[in-house]
Design a protein around this motif. Structure first.
Motif, PDB file in Angstrom:
ATOM      1  N   PHE A 240      -3.725   0.952  -8.021  1.00  0.00           N
ATOM      2  CA  PHE A 240      -5.071   1.522  -7.999  1.00  0.00           C
ATOM      3  C   PHE A 240      -5.246   2.556  -6.897  1.00  0.00           C
ATOM      4  O   PHE A 240      -4.635   2.476  -5.828  1.00  0.00           O
ATOM      5  CB  PHE A 240      -6.122   0.420  -7.853  1.00  0.00           C
ATOM      6  CG  PHE A 240      -6.079  -0.329  -6.544  1.00  0.00           C
ATOM      7  CD1 PHE A 240      -6.974  -0.043  -5.516  1.00  0.00           C
ATOM      8  CD2 PHE A 240      -5.145  -1.351  -6.332  1.00  0.00           C
ATOM      9  CE1 PHE A 240      -6.933  -0.739  -4.312  1.00  0.00           C
ATOM     10  CE2 PHE A 240      -5.103  -2.053  -5.136  1.00  0.00           C
ATOM     11  CZ  PHE A 240      -6.003  -1.746  -4.122  1.00  0.00           C
ATOM     12  N   LEU A 241      -6.086   3.555  -7.198  1.00  0.00           N
ATOM     13  CA  LEU A 241      -6.554   4.535  -6.227  1.00  0.00           C
ATOM     14  C   LEU A 241      -8.063   4.345  -6.107  1.00  0.00           C
ATOM     15  O   LEU A 241      -8.800   4.655  -7.051  1.00  0.00           O
ATOM     16  CB  LEU A 241      -6.254   5.958  -6.687  1.00  0.00           C
ATOM     17  CG  LEU A 241      -4.795   6.371  -6.857  1.00  0.00           C
ATOM     18  CD1 LEU A 241      -4.708   7.813  -7.349  1.00  0.00           C
ATOM     19  CD2 LEU A 241      -4.017   6.208  -5.561  1.00  0.00           C
ATOM     20  N   PRO A 242      -8.560   3.854  -4.980  1.00  0.00           N
ATOM     21  CA  PRO A 242      -9.996   3.604  -4.873  1.00  0.00           C
ATOM     22  C   PRO A 242     -10.832   4.838  -4.575  1.00  0.00           C
ATOM     23  O   PRO A 242     -12.056   4.807  -4.729  1.00  0.00           O
ATOM     24  CB  PRO A 242     -10.088   2.614  -3.711  1.00  0.00           C
ATOM     25  CG  PRO A 242      -8.904   2.907  -2.869  1.00  0.00           C
ATOM     26  CD  PRO A 242      -7.816   3.347  -3.814  1.00  0.00           C
ATOM     27  N   LEU A 243     -10.182   5.951  -4.179  1.00  0.00           N
ATOM     28  CA  LEU A 243     -10.939   7.144  -3.793  1.00  0.00           C
ATOM     29  C   LEU A 243     -10.085   8.375  -4.051  1.00  0.00           C
ATOM     30  O   LEU A 243      -9.437   8.906  -3.156  1.00  0.00           O
ATOM     31  CB  LEU A 243     -11.331   7.053  -2.305  1.00  0.00           C
ATOM     32  CG  LEU A 243     -12.221   8.158  -1.742  1.00  0.00           C
ATOM     33  CD1 LEU A 243     -13.579   8.182  -2.427  1.00  0.00           C
ATOM     34  CD2 LEU A 243     -12.400   7.972  -0.231  1.00  0.00           C
ATOM     35  N   SER A 244     -10.086   8.850  -5.295  1.00  0.00           N
ATOM     36  CA  SER A 244      -9.175   9.943  -5.650  1.00  0.00           C
ATOM     37  C   SER A 244      -9.748  11.324  -5.360  1.00  0.00           C
ATOM     38  O   SER A 244      -9.032  12.321  -5.485  1.00  0.00           O
ATOM     39  CB  SER A 244      -8.762   9.833  -7.120  1.00  0.00           C
ATOM     40  OG  SER A 244      -9.880   9.899  -7.968  1.00  0.00           O
ATOM     41  N   ASN A 245     -11.013  11.411  -4.972  1.00  0.00           N
ATOM     42  CA  ASN A 245     -11.622  12.684  -4.592  1.00  0.00           C
ATOM     43  C   ASN A 245     -12.338  12.512  -3.252  1.00  0.00           C
ATOM     44  O   ASN A 245     -13.558  12.601  -3.153  1.00  0.00           O
ATOM     45  CB  ASN A 245     -12.608  13.142  -5.677  1.00  0.00           C
ATOM     46  CG  ASN A 245     -13.235  14.502  -5.390  1.00  0.00           C
ATOM     47  OD1 ASN A 245     -12.880  15.193  -4.439  1.00  0.00           O
ATOM     48  ND2 ASN A 245     -14.190  14.882  -6.227  1.00  0.00           N
TER      49      ASN A 245
ATOM     50  N   GLY B  38      -2.967   1.009  -3.695  1.00  0.00           N
ATOM     51  CA  GLY B  38      -2.324  -0.278  -3.521  1.00  0.00           C
ATOM     52  C   GLY B  38      -1.743  -0.799  -4.816  1.00  0.00           C
ATOM     53  O   GLY B  38      -2.050  -0.304  -5.903  1.00  0.00           O
ATOM     54  N   LYS B  39      -0.892  -1.800  -4.686  1.00  0.00           N
ATOM     55  CA  LYS B  39      -0.239  -2.447  -5.833  1.00  0.00           C
ATOM     56  C   LYS B  39      -0.364  -3.951  -5.657  1.00  0.00           C
ATOM     57  O   LYS B  39       0.072  -4.507  -4.642  1.00  0.00           O
ATOM     58  CB  LYS B  39       1.236  -2.047  -5.899  1.00  0.00           C
ATOM     59  CG  LYS B  39       2.003  -2.668  -7.052  1.00  0.00           C
ATOM     60  CD  LYS B  39       3.429  -2.157  -7.106  1.00  0.00           C
ATOM     61  CE  LYS B  39       4.310  -2.804  -6.064  1.00  0.00           C
ATOM     62  NZ  LYS B  39       4.588  -4.237  -6.376  1.00  0.00           N
TER      63      LYS B  39
ATOM     64  N   THR C 249       0.843  -1.186   0.000  1.00  0.00           N
ATOM     65  CA  THR C 249       0.000   0.000   0.000  1.00  0.00           C
ATOM     66  C   THR C 249       0.885   1.245   0.000  1.00  0.00           C
ATOM     67  O   THR C 249       2.072   1.186   0.327  1.00  0.00           O
ATOM     68  CB  THR C 249      -0.929   0.034   1.226  1.00  0.00           C
ATOM     69  OG1 THR C 249      -0.145   0.125   2.414  1.00  0.00           O
ATOM     70  CG2 THR C 249      -1.806  -1.218   1.277  1.00  0.00           C
ATOM     71  N   PHE C 250       0.297   2.367  -0.365  1.00  0.00           N
ATOM     72  CA  PHE C 250       1.050   3.621  -0.400  1.00  0.00           C
ATOM     73  C   PHE C 250       0.087   4.778  -0.195  1.00  0.00           C
ATOM     74  O   PHE C 250      -1.137   4.629  -0.292  1.00  0.00           O
ATOM     75  CB  PHE C 250       1.798   3.779  -1.729  1.00  0.00           C
ATOM     76  CG  PHE C 250       0.911   3.728  -2.944  1.00  0.00           C
ATOM     77  CD1 PHE C 250       0.260   4.860  -3.404  1.00  0.00           C
ATOM     78  CD2 PHE C 250       0.729   2.527  -3.643  1.00  0.00           C
ATOM     79  CE1 PHE C 250      -0.562   4.812  -4.523  1.00  0.00           C
ATOM     80  CE2 PHE C 250      -0.081   2.474  -4.758  1.00  0.00           C
ATOM     81  CZ  PHE C 250      -0.729   3.619  -5.210  1.00  0.00           C
TER      82      PHE C 250
ATOM     83  N   SER D  42      -1.798  13.867  -7.336  1.00  0.00           N
ATOM     84  CA  SER D  42      -1.638  12.511  -6.813  1.00  0.00           C
ATOM     85  C   SER D  42      -1.702  11.477  -7.931  1.00  0.00           C
ATOM     86  O   SER D  42      -0.940  10.498  -7.944  1.00  0.00           O
ATOM     87  CB  SER D  42      -2.725  12.225  -5.776  1.00  0.00           C
ATOM     88  OG  SER D  42      -2.570  13.045  -4.636  1.00  0.00           O
ATOM     89  N   ILE D  43      -2.619  11.672  -8.867  1.00  0.00           N
ATOM     90  CA  ILE D  43      -2.728  10.741  -9.995  1.00  0.00           C
ATOM     91  C   ILE D  43      -1.478  10.821 -10.863  1.00  0.00           C
ATOM     92  O   ILE D  43      -0.936   9.796 -11.298  1.00  0.00           O
ATOM     93  CB  ILE D  43      -4.010  11.037 -10.793  1.00  0.00           C
ATOM     94  CG1 ILE D  43      -5.238  10.701  -9.933  1.00  0.00           C
ATOM     95  CG2 ILE D  43      -4.032  10.264 -12.111  1.00  0.00           C
ATOM     96  CD1 ILE D  43      -6.550  11.172 -10.504  1.00  0.00           C
TER      97      ILE D  43
END
Length: 447
Positions: A181-186, A110-111, A94-95, A266-267
């Protein structure tokens, strides 16, 4: 499902606003009043934490019996809890982005999967969810799918998404691509929308807000990337007002500058950090369509010099069809092999989503939905054109679902629609990963 140019315009005419409500077009009046003629807000939002503070991993519909009811929409708290539950159960890396949001939220990711052990070497596929706050189910679709994928891999089983079935070999092939993946970018925007049911699209940065005007808070994150961001100068005058907005009151306000927002930075940071990324999927609602590059104008593969970097064509982009009489003839260059690969992956994804529950998804180039500037998928693909040292990333967007017209906000699905969306995106994401595996995960800038 392949669409001709003419058919594309005809088929997608009803979808002209997709992520936007009709009254939110940039050229129309701003500061609109949201529909509040009904108390119907779609599927309820979870009130408890079904993942028990990250000690339970989510499983989607692909690994559970037909008819399984996953219950309510994931709250912001549950999205984080589900993410931590997956990480705990399957021990993936995770990051956190180094950029905090205006409300000091952390954008986490996560990766998973991949064949190499290097921290930044393995992932080739990037999924991003919930960039637009009101598009409910975006995070749910991604987390439940990844839960299915990891569970099936661990249990040596396959996946079933309605009318689409995948073997354990398919599961392993999909995971072999390596996924970040980013599950919640906003997070700020989603939290606000869930708390207020105000059909909120943007983030919550008040930097350009007009006193007394609540609609002027926030920036449309999917107009904030560094791809033709300066739309008034770069697009045709008749098109530019529909591409984005300079007015903070508008739903498509693009911000003070490209990458002005921590969410978009972030993206970009993910793309910079995981340097072997080759495929990008941004998860949106609700137009029932799978989109591929470009979103600025229709594609062409013959004139390499006719591209978004060439200032000769400033003020001419986005007009479809062209206007030769006015001296405007422009199309966006894409190498023919890239074009073929994009349409192949998108078609596979659309066909699988069709087969899941029988609803039809269109597949087309993004510009045929409507021309855009500053969008995530175009930025992803444009990076290697602007800087050949960067790896090429094919950009895609899926607009899942078809809207709940009975709700106060059409982006709030019914429980039945929520269930259908989960099945469709599960099948679509599998085909996206399998296409990435088959087409290629190499490091070369061009095929």
């Amino acid at each position: 499902m392949k669409l001709s140019r003419a058919a594309s315009f005809l088929c997608l005419a009803p979808l002209a606003h997709a992520c936007l409500l009709p009254e939110e077009s940039a050229h129309e009046s701003v500061g609109v009043v949201r529909r509040q003629t009904t108390n119907n807000t779609g599927i309820p939002i979870g009130k408890a934490d079904r993942f028990n503070d990250g000690t339970i991993a989510p499983r989607g519909l692909g690994t559970q019996p037909p008819g399984t009811d996953l219950g309510t929409l994931l709250s912001v708290k549950e999205i984080e809890s589900a993410f931590r539950g997956l990480a705990k159960e399957y021990s993936f890396e995770t990051f956190a982005s180094p950029f905090k949001t205006y409300e000091n939220a952390t954008i986490f990711g996560g990766k998973i999967g991949g064949n190499s052990k290097g921290k930044s070497e393995s992932p080739r596929v990037f999924f991003n969810a919930a960039i637009h706050a009101r598009e409910r189910g975006s995070s749910d679709n991604l987390l439940y799918f990844l839960g299915d994928l990891l569970y099936a891999n661990k249990q040596n089983t396959g996946l079933v998404y309605g009318g689409r079935t995948y073997t354990n070999d398919d599961v392993r092939k999909a995971l072999s691509t390596g996924i970040v993946f980013l599950p919640l970018s906003n997070p700020d925007g989603v939290a606000w929308d869930q708390a207020t049911n105000t059909c909120w699209r943007k983030n919550r940065n008040p930097a350009a807000a007009i006193p007394g005007n609540a609609n002027s808070i926030g920036i449309d994150l999917n107009r904030n990337f560094d791809f033709l961001w300066d739309f008034p100068r770069l697009f045709a005058p008749t098109v530019a007002p529909n591409v984005a907005s300079n007015d903070p009151r508008a739903a498509t306000y693009h911000g003070a500058s490209a990458f002005s927002e921590p969410e978009t930075r972030s993206i970009r940071w993910v793309m910079d950090t995981f340097t072997k990324l080759r495929w990008f999927m941004d998860i949106h609602a609700y137009a029932g369509v799978v989109l591929y590059n470009w979103g600025s104008d229709e594609n062409q593969a013959k004139k390499q010099g006719m591209n978004f970097l060439n200032s000769t064509y400033d003020g001419e982009r986005g007009l479809m069809p062209d206007s030769p009489a006015a001296g405007i003839v422009y199309s966006e260059y894409v190498p023919s092999r890239d074009w073929a690969d994009k349409t192949y992956a998108a078609m596979r994804m659309g066909n699988a989503m069709d087969a899941a529950v029988g609803r039809h998804y269109e597949v087309t180039q993004s510009a045929y939905l409507y021309p855009t500037s500053g969008a995530s998928d175009d930025y992803a693909y444009s990076r290697s054109f602007a800087n050949p040292k960067l790896n090429k990333i094919h950009g895609f967007t899926v607009e899942f679902g078809f809207g709940n017209q009975a709700a106060s906000c059409a982006f709030y699905p019914t429980p039945e629609q929520y269930h259908q969306n989960l099945l469709e995106t599960g099948a679509g994401f599998m085909e996206f990963l399998l296409s990435a595996s088959e087409i290629g995960l190499g490091d070369r800038g061009s095929y």
